[in-house]
Design a protein around this motif. Structure first.
Motif, PDB file in Angstrom:
ATOM      1  N   ALA A  42       0.761  -1.295   0.012  1.00 54.56           N
ATOM      2  CA  ALA A  42       0.132  -0.044   0.084  1.00 54.56           C
ATOM      3  C   ALA A  42       0.771   1.166  -0.182  1.00 54.56           C
ATOM      4  O   ALA A  42       0.465   2.518  -0.790  1.00 54.56           O
ATOM      5  N   ALA A 292      -3.411  -4.775  -2.803  1.00 57.63           N
ATOM      6  CA  ALA A 292      -3.173  -3.488  -2.014  1.00 57.63           C
ATOM      7  C   ALA A 292      -2.386  -2.530  -2.916  1.00 57.63           C
ATOM      8  O   ALA A 292      -2.756  -1.520  -3.111  1.00 57.63           O
ATOM      9  N   ALA A 296      -4.535   0.497  -3.969  1.00 60.75           N
ATOM     10  CA  ALA A 296      -4.182   1.704  -2.722  1.00 60.75           C
ATOM     11  C   ALA A 296      -3.632   3.011  -3.383  1.00 60.75           C
ATOM     12  O   ALA A 296      -3.662   3.992  -2.806  1.00 60.75           O
ATOM     13  N   LEU A 389      -8.207   4.814   3.481  1.00 57.66           N
ATOM     14  CA  LEU A 389      -7.017   4.853   4.020  1.00 57.66           C
ATOM     15  C   LEU A 389      -6.967   5.990   5.191  1.00 57.66           C
ATOM     16  O   LEU A 389      -6.317   5.462   6.216  1.00 57.66           O
TER      17      LEU A 389
END
Length: 436
Positions: A42, A292, A296, A389
């Motif tokens: 991420a 991810a 992300a 997030l």
């Protein structure tokens, strides 16, 4: 504690059996490593998406591979969400089935707590999201985004601030997250299927049934099982139902025990434990981190961009749902369960511990990002990514503060739960529970 004399009120949270505690510890160790890889993926995505080479990141996400004739010429981002997360849900399905067939949660009184908590942790954040976004055109599609719990991310946080968290709380967190995943897949199947094609869905039953017959006969040959699993996945994908549903269906077909008759000649562990051992590292170490990494990355646009994002009611709804709604729902459901079952918290635990765990469950990363893509479309969910997030990081920080306050108590409980003065390989506290 949990297994003491019958005259005591049942404990709301207990450490369970030594067999279950040892199994949970092994699972969490693998998930903690996966959580660290998830965070690396991420962070790498965020750095790349906000670098001068951001276009290269978007190009990578949009690279298409796969056979066009089978309608599987998908982008890498789509393969990560539809394909890799099917492995994640396969493992989650195996874990859930094992818990309720052969684990401590066979006891309905023990199962009631995490099930109620998971339901509360879905209903309240969804309600808060809808309340905050009411009147915003199209916002209602994202009501399920703040309902998920990311066990890998949560365990990565615990590895830093909660290494001595008691077994009872770790087991509760794992079971809550697994039930949460099941609810999420039901939500995805029921509410995020736009165009249902019944023929491929019905056709998927044939390879699924054959897969079930083979695993019931303890067939492990990958060259037989893997093509059938891929066929189920492809047909579910073609039906319009999200392909990750196939992972759960396949998991539920795998036997947990070899024979339903406890004393039968074939009694023993089924294939679920074998498959979980094989696929959990793949799920935690590859599937979730890659998803991810490909999901992300979002261009923040500096402080002005962040300020603009948080001016969006959808962003506020997701963040508040995760940070406030999730713990509120879990706490309320747990308290109601305690009230109606006349159960008390274990003597070593307090409601502060439950609060810390409930806030930690507000980390809704992987599945929240997936639902965000399904609700608003890949590329149209940039603000949702910011919300997920921000909400997940805020929940992690708040949980860290709450759990650190109790760290001294957790150390004492940890010493009690690991003491083995007779050196027989079983901590003394589990033997005393069994004797009591």
């Amino acid at each position: 504690m949990t297994n003491s004399a019958p005259s005591r009120q049942p404990a709301l949270l207990g450490r369970g059996s030594w067999t279950e505690a040892r199994r949970v510890t092994a699972i969490l160790r693998k998930e903690t490593v996966g959580g660290a890889l998830l965070l690396i993926g991420a962070v790498a995505a965020m750095i790349w998406a906000n670098s001068p080479w951001a276009d290269a990141y978007e190009w990578l996400r949009d690279v298409h591979v796969g056979p066009e004739a089978l309608h599987l010429n998908l982008s890498l981002a789509a393969w990560a969400g539809d394909g890799l997360l099917a492995i994640f849900f396969f493992v989650a399905g195996l874990e859930l089935k094992r818990e309720f067939v052969a684990g401590d949660l066979r006891d309905l009184r023990r199962a009631a707590v995490p099930i109620a908590a998971a339901l509360g942790g879905v209903i309240v954040p969804a309600a808060l999201y809808l309340l905050i976004t009411q009147g915003v055109a199209g916002a209602g599609k994202g009501w399920a985004i703040p309902t998920a719990t990311d066990i890998a991310f949560a365990l990565a946080v615990l590895a830093v601030i909660g290494r001595f968290l008691p077994t009872a709380l770790r087991t509760f967190l794992l079971t809550l997250a697994v039930v949460d995943d099941l609810i999420a897949i039901v939500i995805i199947a029921l509410f995020y299927t736009d165009h249902l094609s019944p023929v491929p869905l019905l056709a998927a039953l044939a390879p699924l049934a054959l897969f079930a017959v083979l695993v019931q006969r303890r067939v492990r040959s990958w060259w037989l099982l893997l093509p059938l699993a891929v066929a189920v996945w492809a047909l579910v994908h073609a039906s319009g139902v999200h392909a990750t549903v196939a992972g759960v269906l396949l998991a539920f077909a795998v036997p947990v025990v070899r024979s339903e008759k406890a004393g039968g000649p074939d009694a023993g562990p089924g294939l679920a434990e074998h498959f979980e051992h094989r696929f959990r590292p793949l799920s935690a170490g590859v599937a979730v981190p890659v998803f991810a990494f490909l999901s992300a990355g979002v261009a923040l646009g500096g402080l002005d961009g962040l300020a603009g994002a948080f001016g969006d009611p959808i962003v506020v709804g997701v963040a508040v749902g995760l940070v406030v709604g999730k713990p509120l729902g879990i706490m309320a459901a747990t308290w109601l369960t305690a009230r109606f079952t006349h159960a008390d918290l274990d003597e070593d635990l307090t409601w502060v511990d439950m609060l810390g765990l409930s806030v930690l469950a507000g980390i809704g990363f992987t599945v929240s990002l997936l639902i965000g893509e399904l609700a608003f479309g890949v590329g149209a969910d940039e603000h949702v990514k910011v919300a997920v997030l921000a909400g997940s990081v805020a929940a992690a920080l708040l949980a860290a503060v709450i759990l650190r306050v109790r760290n001294r108590v957790y150390r004492r409980i940890h010493e009690l739960e690991t003491a083995d003065h007779d050196h027989d390989g079983v901590p003394d506290v589990y033997e005393s529970d069994r004797v009591g």
